[in-house]
Design a protein around this motif. Structure first.
Motif, PDB file in Angstrom:
ATOM      1  N   ARG A 154       0.852  -1.190   0.000  1.00 22.39           N
ATOM      2  CA  ARG A 154       0.000   0.000   0.000  1.00 22.39           C
ATOM      3  C   ARG A 154       0.888   1.240   0.000  1.00 22.39           C
ATOM      4  O   ARG A 154       1.974   1.248   0.574  1.00 22.39           O
ATOM      5  N   ASN A 155       0.378   2.276  -0.616  1.00 20.22           N
ATOM      6  CA  ASN A 155       1.072   3.560  -0.580  1.00 20.22           C
ATOM      7  C   ASN A 155       0.873   4.209   0.788  1.00 20.22           C
ATOM      8  O   ASN A 155      -0.121   3.942   1.475  1.00 20.22           O
ATOM      9  N   GLU A 156       1.795   5.054   1.142  1.00 21.49           N
ATOM     10  CA  GLU A 156       1.653   5.886   2.331  1.00 21.49           C
ATOM     11  C   GLU A 156       1.608   7.325   1.854  1.00 21.49           C
ATOM     12  O   GLU A 156       2.404   7.723   1.001  1.00 21.49           O
ATOM     13  N   TYR A 157       0.672   8.093   2.377  1.00 19.05           N
ATOM     14  CA  TYR A 157       0.486   9.486   1.962  1.00 19.05           C
ATOM     15  C   TYR A 157       0.954  10.422   3.077  1.00 19.05           C
ATOM     16  O   TYR A 157       0.679  10.178   4.252  1.00 19.05           O
ATOM     17  N   LEU A 158       1.630  11.476   2.672  1.00 17.41           N
ATOM     18  CA  LEU A 158       2.040  12.538   3.580  1.00 17.41           C
ATOM     19  C   LEU A 158       1.097  13.711   3.365  1.00 17.41           C
ATOM     20  O   LEU A 158       0.899  14.145   2.220  1.00 17.41           O
ATOM     21  N   MET A 159       0.506  14.162   4.466  1.00 10.92           N
ATOM     22  CA  MET A 159      -0.395  15.321   4.400  1.00 10.92           C
ATOM     23  C   MET A 159       0.184  16.429   5.260  1.00 10.92           C
ATOM     24  O   MET A 159       0.912  16.184   6.211  1.00 10.92           O
TER      25      MET A 159
END
Length: 182
Positions: A173-178
């Motif tokens: 899975r991708n990991e998103y930075l917000m």
């Protein structure tokens, strides 16, 4: 850094207390961490990876309370740990403008307004700090509930780490930075 206790009313009419962790929270917090890790694939650990003892967790709470750069909020509902969140501020000259935040809730307490309340408090603490310019957080691909909360609070995706998370079944899975710019 200690959080000043606040009482909130949940969407179902119950009250919850947002407060700093206490030594007597150590054992329930360790169990809470195991429970939340078992409830969803979107926590960054599996239950068996929660290996700290209650004594180690109590010592961690003491370090948090003494630190000018870290703060945790525990949400208590009917005498139980329902959730927690933590903010960490950069403590070096080159990073003091940054903060990072993480949050978790037991599934039983999802959709009651706790996440919004805890995030509101964390954002207020960050805004009160003279040097802090933005808050970052990360979430795992597919966690649409969390993403909706973060976007509601003003966070926006700024980066993607492709295939950063590998689940037990081997899927990636991708990991998103917000980021929330203050």
């Amino acid at each position: 850094m200690l959080f000043n206790e606040k009482t909130i009313t949940l969407k179902d009419g119950r009250t919850a207390v947002l407060r700093a962790p206490r030594p007597e929270d150590a054992a329930p917090m360790v169990q809470y961490l195991k429970d939340t890790a078992a409830e969803t694939e979107f926590i960054m650990r599996y239950p068996e990876e929660v290996t700290m003892t209650a004594e180690q967790e109590a010592a961690f709470f003491e370090r948090l309370a003494a630190s000018p750069f870290d703060m945790m909020i525990v949400c208590e509902v009917e005498g139980r740990v329902a959730g927690n969140c933590q903010i960490n501020f950069g403590n070096k000259m080159k990073t003091r403008h940054r903060a990072s935040v993480a949050i978790g809730l037991t599934k039983e307490f999802w959709n009651l307004g706790i996440g919004t309340a805890m995030f509101g408090e964390m954002i207020a603490v960050a805004r009160a700090r003279e040097d802090t310019r933005h808050i970052d957080l990360e979430f795992i691909e597919g966690n649409s509930r969390a993403r909706a909360l973060y976007e509601k609070m003003g966070f926006r995706v700024i980066a993607v780490k492709p295939d950063a998370i590998m689940l037990r079944d081997g899927s990636l899975r991708n990991e998103y930075l917000m980021r929330l710019v203050l």
